[in-house]
Design an enzyme around this catalytic site. Sequence first.
Site, PDB file in Angstrom:
ATOM      1  N   ARG A  69      -0.332   6.292   1.503  1.00 23.11           N
ATOM      2  CA  ARG A  69      -0.618   7.107   0.324  1.00 23.11           C
ATOM      3  C   ARG A  69      -0.589   8.580   0.695  1.00 23.11           C
ATOM      4  O   ARG A  69      -1.051   8.966   1.791  1.00 23.11           O
ATOM      5  CB  ARG A  69      -2.013   6.775  -0.239  1.00 23.11           C
ATOM      6  CG  ARG A  69      -2.031   5.599  -1.204  1.00 23.11           C
ATOM      7  CD  ARG A  69      -1.324   5.944  -2.526  1.00 23.11           C
ATOM      8  NE  ARG A  69      -1.215   4.830  -3.446  1.00 23.11           N
ATOM      9  CZ  ARG A  69      -0.200   3.958  -3.513  1.00 23.11           C
ATOM     10  NH1 ARG A  69       0.807   4.058  -2.678  1.00 23.11           N
ATOM     11  NH2 ARG A  69      -0.179   3.020  -4.422  1.00 23.11           N
ATOM     12  N   HIS A 123       8.926   7.779  -2.235  1.00 20.47           N
ATOM     13  CA  HIS A 123       8.059   6.629  -2.527  1.00 20.47           C
ATOM     14  C   HIS A 123       8.891   5.354  -2.758  1.00 20.47           C
ATOM     15  O   HIS A 123       8.842   4.738  -3.825  1.00 20.47           O
ATOM     16  CB  HIS A 123       7.171   6.934  -3.748  1.00 20.47           C
ATOM     17  CG  HIS A 123       5.921   6.099  -3.780  1.00 20.47           C
ATOM     18  ND1 HIS A 123       4.706   6.576  -4.180  1.00 20.47           N
ATOM     19  CD2 HIS A 123       5.692   4.800  -3.457  1.00 20.47           C
ATOM     20  CE1 HIS A 123       3.788   5.623  -4.122  1.00 20.47           C
ATOM     21  NE2 HIS A 123       4.383   4.523  -3.671  1.00 20.47           N
ATOM     22  N   GLU A 146       3.231  13.803  -6.329  1.00 18.18           N
ATOM     23  CA  GLU A 146       4.532  13.155  -6.537  1.00 18.18           C
ATOM     24  C   GLU A 146       4.948  13.384  -7.974  1.00 18.18           C
ATOM     25  O   GLU A 146       4.106  13.256  -8.873  1.00 18.18           O
ATOM     26  CB  GLU A 146       4.434  11.660  -6.227  1.00 18.18           C
ATOM     27  CG  GLU A 146       4.182  11.415  -4.756  1.00 18.18           C
ATOM     28  CD  GLU A 146       4.128   9.927  -4.357  1.00 18.18           C
ATOM     29  OE1 GLU A 146       4.504   9.069  -5.178  1.00 18.18           O
ATOM     30  OE2 GLU A 146       3.712   9.650  -3.236  1.00 18.18           O
TER      31      GLU A 146
HETATM   32  N1  LIG Z   1       4.897   3.241   0.051  1.00 20.82           N
HETATM   33  C1  LIG Z   1       4.761   2.262  -0.821  1.00 20.82           C
HETATM   34  O1  LIG Z   1       5.553   2.102  -1.733  1.00 20.82           O
HETATM   35  C2  LIG Z   1       3.616   1.300  -0.668  1.00 20.82           C
HETATM   36  C3  LIG Z   1       3.807  -0.048  -1.003  1.00 20.82           C
HETATM   37  C4  LIG Z   1       2.728  -0.925  -0.864  1.00 20.82           C
HETATM   38  C5  LIG Z   1       1.501  -0.457  -0.410  1.00 20.82           C
HETATM   39  N2  LIG Z   1       1.358   0.853  -0.114  1.00 20.82           N
HETATM   40  C6  LIG Z   1       0.094   1.379   0.430  1.00 20.82           C
HETATM   41  O2  LIG Z   1      -0.054   0.933   1.776  1.00 20.82           O
HETATM   42  C7  LIG Z   1      -1.434   0.918   2.138  1.00 20.82           C
HETATM   43  C8  LIG Z   1      -1.803  -0.361   2.857  1.00 20.82           C
HETATM   44  O3  LIG Z   1      -1.579  -1.463   2.010  1.00 20.82           O
HETATM   45  P1  LIG Z   1      -1.999  -2.951   2.454  1.00 20.82           P
HETATM   46  O4  LIG Z   1      -1.388  -3.826   1.444  1.00 20.82           O
HETATM   47  O5  LIG Z   1      -1.713  -3.184   3.884  1.00 20.82           O
HETATM   48  O6  LIG Z   1      -3.562  -2.857   2.218  1.00 20.82           O
HETATM   49  P2  LIG Z   1      -4.718  -3.757   2.884  1.00 20.82           P
HETATM   50  O7  LIG Z   1      -5.862  -3.609   1.965  1.00 20.82           O
HETATM   51  O8  LIG Z   1      -4.232  -5.127   3.191  1.00 20.82           O
HETATM   52  O9  LIG Z   1      -5.037  -3.009   4.256  1.00 20.82           O
HETATM   53  C9  LIG Z   1      -5.620  -1.735   4.338  1.00 20.82           C
HETATM   54  C10 LIG Z   1      -6.368  -1.660   5.659  1.00 20.82           C
HETATM   55  O10 LIG Z   1      -6.878  -0.340   5.824  1.00 20.82           O
HETATM   56  C11 LIG Z   1      -8.158  -0.465   6.458  1.00 20.82           C
HETATM   57  N3  LIG Z   1      -8.947   0.743   6.253  1.00 20.82           N
HETATM   58  C12 LIG Z   1      -9.722   1.099   5.195  1.00 20.82           C
HETATM   59  N4  LIG Z   1     -10.332   2.275   5.422  1.00 20.82           N
HETATM   60  C13 LIG Z   1      -9.914   2.672   6.645  1.00 20.82           C
HETATM   61  C14 LIG Z   1     -10.203   3.808   7.446  1.00 20.82           C
HETATM   62  N5  LIG Z   1     -11.059   4.753   7.036  1.00 20.82           N
HETATM   63  N6  LIG Z   1      -9.597   3.919   8.641  1.00 20.82           N
HETATM   64  C15 LIG Z   1      -8.746   2.963   9.077  1.00 20.82           C
HETATM   65  N7  LIG Z   1      -8.461   1.846   8.374  1.00 20.82           N
HETATM   66  C16 LIG Z   1      -9.026   1.709   7.177  1.00 20.82           C
HETATM   67  C17 LIG Z   1      -8.772  -1.684   5.819  1.00 20.82           C
HETATM   68  O11 LIG Z   1      -9.811  -2.242   6.603  1.00 20.82           O
HETATM   69  C18 LIG Z   1      -7.572  -2.611   5.731  1.00 20.82           C
HETATM   70  O12 LIG Z   1      -7.485  -3.454   6.863  1.00 20.82           O
HETATM   71  C19 LIG Z   1      -2.191   1.148   0.823  1.00 20.82           C
HETATM   72  O13 LIG Z   1      -2.538   2.512   0.766  1.00 20.82           O
HETATM   73  C20 LIG Z   1      -1.149   0.846  -0.252  1.00 20.82           C
HETATM   74  O14 LIG Z   1      -1.410   1.511  -1.460  1.00 20.82           O
HETATM   75  C21 LIG Z   1       2.395   1.744  -0.210  1.00 20.82           C
HETATM   76  O1  LIG Z   2       1.075   0.699  -4.637  1.00 16.63           O
HETATM   77  C1  LIG Z   2       2.198   0.226  -4.590  1.00 16.63           C
HETATM   78  O2  LIG Z   2       2.471  -0.954  -4.904  1.00 16.63           O
HETATM   79  C2  LIG Z   2       3.311   1.066  -4.067  1.00 16.63           C
HETATM   80  O3  LIG Z   2       2.912   2.370  -3.838  1.00 16.63           O
HETATM   81  C3  LIG Z   2       4.579   0.988  -4.878  1.00 16.63           C
HETATM   82  O4  LIG Z   2       4.615   1.786  -6.022  1.00 16.63           O
HETATM   83  P1  LIG Z   2       5.847   1.647  -7.044  1.00 16.63           P
HETATM   84  O5  LIG Z   2       5.685   0.347  -7.769  1.00 16.63           O
HETATM   85  O6  LIG Z   2       5.764   2.797  -7.972  1.00 16.63           O
HETATM   86  O7  LIG Z   2       7.109   1.649  -6.247  1.00 16.63           O
END
Ligand SMILES: NC(=O)c1ccc[n+]([C@@H]2O[C@H](COP(=O)([O-])OP(=O)(O)OC[C@H]3O[C@@H](n4cnc5c(N)ncnc54)[C@H](O)[C@@H]3O)[C@@H](O)[C@H]2O)c1
Ligand SMILES: O=C(O)[C@H](O)COP(=O)(O)O
Length: 527
Positions: free
Chosen positions: A230, A279, A259
């Site tokens: 994020r 993104h 964004e």
């Molecule tokens: N770029 C994209 O399009 C995209 C797509 C999917 C998810 N994401 C993002 O990726 C991230 C991770 O997603 P996920 O599905 O693995 O989530 P998840 O909930 O499975 O894992 C997140 C991890 O972060 C840890 N965490 C929480 N606070 C923390 C801290 N202060 N320091 C270190 N670790 C900490 C938690 O314990 C957990 O294990 C989220 O922010 C999600 O929104 C981005």
């Molecule tokens: O939180 C999510 O699932 C990701 O950031 C993806 O976002 P998007 O659906 O806009 O690609």
Amino acid sequence: MPKVLVSDSIDQAGIDILSQVAQVDVKTGLPAEELVKIISEYDALMIRSSTRVTQEIIEAAVQLKIIGRAGVGVDNVDVAAATRAGIVVVNSPEGNTIAAAEHALAMMLSISRHIAEANQSTKSGKWDRKNFMGVEVYKKTLGIVGLGKIGSHVAAAAKAMGMKLLAFDPYISQERADQLSCRLVDLELLLQESDYITLHMPKTKETYHMIDAKAFEMMKPTARIINCARGGIIDEAALVEALKQNQIAGAALDVFENEPLEADSGLRELGQKIVLTPHLGASTEEAQVNVAVDVAEQIRDVLLGLPARSAVNIPGLYPDALEKLKPYLQLAETLGNLVSQLAGGRVDFLDVRLQGELATNNSQPVVVASLKGLLSQALRERVNYVNASIEAKERGIHVIETRDAAANDYTGSLHLEAKGSLGTHSVTGALLGDREMRITNIDGFPINVPPTHHMLFTLHRDMPGIIGKIGSLLGSFNVNIASMQVGRKIVRGEAVMVLSIDDPLPEGLLNEIMKVAGIRDAYTVTL
Ligand SMILES: NC(=O)c1ccc[n+]([C@@H]2O[C@H](COP(=O)([O-])OP(=O)(O)OC[C@H]3O[C@@H](n4cnc5c(N)ncnc54)[C@H](O)[C@@H]3O)[C@@H](O)[C@H]2O)c1
Ligand SMILES: O=C(O)[C@H](O)COP(=O)(O)O
């Protein structure tokens, strides 16, 4: 026939499912004013991250029963406003896990081998082999911050590529880290020893600007950082400086504090040292089918009067049962959240004691709601009523459930005790009348206060003057106290003070409170 508005671009597989039970209108890129005008016609709204569902939109959505987020993050939805309005918010917690993990890996390789810049150069007619010398990831150290779903998949793939793995995640067990061949370390060590750092935690008040100028100072000059989690976790101005001063070697970013990224952002000016994507973490054909189907099925079910399986704010129960338990579920989530903030770190044991009428009814969802609250600090919107128990198990949290049907002062009450890496804390709560929540005990001290958004708790010696000192200290920092209560077991023994404050505690004030003579501990929580 119910009406569904799809306001972001969603895979056709989802639209097809919705079309079986509803009239589906696809209107992407609507300005907020337009959405406010038309939302009252709709029973369901399906979105991705582009539509911002604000309180204003929710207030105008008089017929809306469900908001479906085809993806994970619901930071673009005012979930509290939706909950107040009785609107179910659902997401797809796992549909794009692999896509996001693979994007992080692609970014790591891309920044190592200058793929993006070399491609641009070659397409422009050049044949430049000198300027794109790369580095290998083999035998290098990868520091993973956040070892959840995506972080775990990255770990497995990076291990297969011959990388050494470090991880920082205050909420993960040693056992889980061992399974993934990750050495669990503190953040400082991870920053100092890693050749690559990849971020996979949610954006929270703890993680906001976690990677700042001080963090860059700790990194190796050859370090490269990847953020596909994020925007806002990295302080972008500090990153620009760190790259300009060659404090680190490179960065690859998929997400940004604002964004779309501003056209004049300094991040766009760093040439080969940085790779930027708009993104795209979840943008694979497979992930988009997964999330669209997952969320469309839930919208269809809710429109047919069935429960949703991945509700972020309301559990998957049938309406009758839900109506009765709802106030207790809110209480359990609040207490879970509170005890996790008091515990302040990893929780290994959670003792859930159901008392009075809660002990006799089917109160399993109350246990789940307690876990959801407990995990919400770590997992934010990823944790829901469906996955809370599994997530707790995977994190090595042992749950002990006890029931005591004997009535006390309340018809039903709930006691949570969390044992963790930083000690043991407990909270008890009950309902006043049918709905009003009360915290009735903190760490063994009887109190009676409603939970509020911002609270301050102190453990102190019961002695004259201490309450006045805390009050003056808050006043000198311009913090307004809405209410205050003290609980004690014996006169002039130990006591707790619970304050509801109008705003979060300003930085540094907690340290000042800890310095007051007689104060043993102080905690600030946001519920
Ligand atoms: N770029 C994209 O399009 C995209 C797509 C999917 C998810 N994401 C993002 O990726 C991230 C991770 O997603 P996920 O599905 O693995 O989530 P998840 O909930 O499975 O894992 C997140 C991890 O972060 C840890 N965490 C929480 N606070 C923390 C801290 N202060 N320091 C270190 N670790 C900490 C938690 O314990 C957990 O294990 C989220 O922010 C999600 O929104 C981005
Ligand atoms: O939180 C999510 O699932 C990701 O950031 C993806 O976002 P998007 O659906 O806009 O690609």
